[in-house]
Write a protein that holds these residues in place. Sequence first.
Motif, PDB file in Angstrom:
ATOM      1  N   UNK A   1       1.991  24.645  56.361  1.00  0.00           N
ATOM      2  CA  UNK A   1       1.259  23.818  57.287  1.00  0.00           C
ATOM      3  C   UNK A   1       2.001  23.163  58.502  1.00  0.00           C
ATOM      4  N   UNK A   2       1.055  22.499  59.293  1.00  0.00           N
ATOM      5  CA  UNK A   2       1.703  21.838  60.593  1.00  0.00           C
ATOM      6  C   UNK A   2       3.093  21.183  60.374  1.00  0.00           C
ATOM      7  N   UNK A   3       2.893  20.133  59.532  1.00  0.00           N
ATOM      8  CA  UNK A   3       3.881  19.266  59.299  1.00  0.00           C
ATOM      9  C   UNK A   3       5.097  20.074  58.325  1.00  0.00           C
ATOM     10  N   UNK A   4       4.565  20.479  57.227  1.00  0.00           N
ATOM     11  CA  UNK A   4       5.486  21.126  56.315  1.00  0.00           C
ATOM     12  C   UNK A   4       6.476  22.214  56.837  1.00  0.00           C
TER      13      UNK A   4
ATOM     14  N   UNK B   1      -0.040  12.243  67.072  1.00  0.00           N
ATOM     15  CA  UNK B   1       1.509  12.353  66.679  1.00  0.00           C
ATOM     16  C   UNK B   1       1.780  13.736  66.834  1.00  0.00           C
ATOM     17  N   UNK B   2       2.592  13.889  67.752  1.00  0.00           N
ATOM     18  CA  UNK B   2       3.374  15.429  67.786  1.00  0.00           C
ATOM     19  C   UNK B   2       3.861  15.771  66.372  1.00  0.00           C
ATOM     20  N   UNK B   3       3.390  16.821  65.907  1.00  0.00           N
ATOM     21  CA  UNK B   3       4.046  17.456  64.485  1.00  0.00           C
ATOM     22  C   UNK B   3       5.610  17.462  64.437  1.00  0.00           C
ATOM     23  N   UNK B   4       6.235  17.801  65.361  1.00  0.00           N
ATOM     24  CA  UNK B   4       7.657  17.860  65.347  1.00  0.00           C
ATOM     25  C   UNK B   4       8.454  16.519  65.320  1.00  0.00           C
TER      26      UNK B   4
ATOM     27  N   UNK C   1      -2.455  14.402  63.887  1.00  0.00           N
ATOM     28  CA  UNK C   1      -0.940  15.265  64.117  1.00  0.00           C
ATOM     29  C   UNK C   1      -1.458  16.618  64.827  1.00  0.00           C
ATOM     30  N   UNK C   2      -0.783  16.875  66.005  1.00  0.00           N
ATOM     31  CA  UNK C   2      -1.000  18.005  66.735  1.00  0.00           C
ATOM     32  C   UNK C   2       0.180  18.872  66.961  1.00  0.00           C
ATOM     33  N   UNK C   3       0.222  19.993  67.446  1.00  0.00           N
ATOM     34  CA  UNK C   3       1.470  20.553  67.612  1.00  0.00           C
ATOM     35  C   UNK C   3       0.982  22.139  67.935  1.00  0.00           C
ATOM     36  N   UNK C   4       1.910  22.841  68.444  1.00  0.00           N
ATOM     37  CA  UNK C   4       1.969  24.353  68.746  1.00  0.00           C
ATOM     38  C   UNK C   4       3.151  24.922  68.327  1.00  0.00           C
ATOM     39  N   UNK C   5       2.995  26.023  67.502  1.00  0.00           N
ATOM     40  CA  UNK C   5       1.763  26.807  67.214  1.00  0.00           C
ATOM     41  C   UNK C   5       0.990  25.824  66.311  1.00  0.00           C
TER      42      UNK C   5
END
Length: 304
Positions: free
Chosen positions: A10-13, A197-200, A161-165
């Motif tokens: 997943x995005x955070x994991x 919130x930026x995932x990183x 939470x958002x982020x790329x990829x």
Amino acid sequence: MRFLVTGSNGLVGSRVCALLEKNGHQVVGLGRGARRTGGGYRYVECDLTREQDVSAAIESAAPEVILHPASMTEVDACEKDPELAYAANVNATAAVARSARRLGAHLVHVSTDYVFDGEHGPYDEQAVPNPRGVYAITKSMAEQTARIFVPGCAIARTAVVYGWPAAGRANFGAWLVGALEKGQRVNLFEDQFVSASLADSVAAMVAELGERKLGGIWNTCGAEVVDRVRFGRALCEVFGFDPGLINPVRMADMKLASPRPLRSGLVVDKARAQLRAQPLGLAESLTRFHAAWKAGRGTEEKKP
């Protein structure tokens, strides 16, 4: 240290696993289905709603710390299928927490600002939850479940939470970029306030809670509370998109399956004072998001 991370696809994991591995820890990632991430850490396919499978996977890994970002986060999907939401958010957390208790492992459970009703935000760590809707209720129940089995656990609340990829389905930021890049008009809520919130950044704070074995409630999210229209316009400025494509709407005018908090957002004073990994302001978050997006586009362009 030995870490186990749920939701490692997943995005955070996925970002937590990469960061912990970079920091020299031994990492095992649990995820549903085939592995969809890189890295040298061990991956174990596991359905978290099957407690026997969860127990076997965790006991085999024998972690000192368990980070649990995995959950069913699609708010409307939870409302339409409460049994699945309960299994994914409550039963799965109970399975993970029971295993943590048996092993004496520290637990960091990742939660959400949706545990609040959104009438009096932004909220600090002492605010009393009042969840509305299936997603919110199951996430609030999951917090309590984690604390029942592992009283010294950390509850890490985050938001939008958002982020790329994107890591699977498109998150809010990735969806917005995809639409604006194509010149499509987008409806954004002008009356919903959130701590995007930026995932990183979230991953860095969650990882630190695990590395330092900190307990209690922590707001691990973006440092600024903004409405979604302001977020969208700020993103347009950083990415060079046309802000005229953003159409402000009010939540009450949209037919949504599940209720959502309006005046939400989280106060990050505690994280700012006590964590090395600092919550990011909106400008810095979007700058980093844009850099990751540009790097990703460059990689795609190089593919044959």
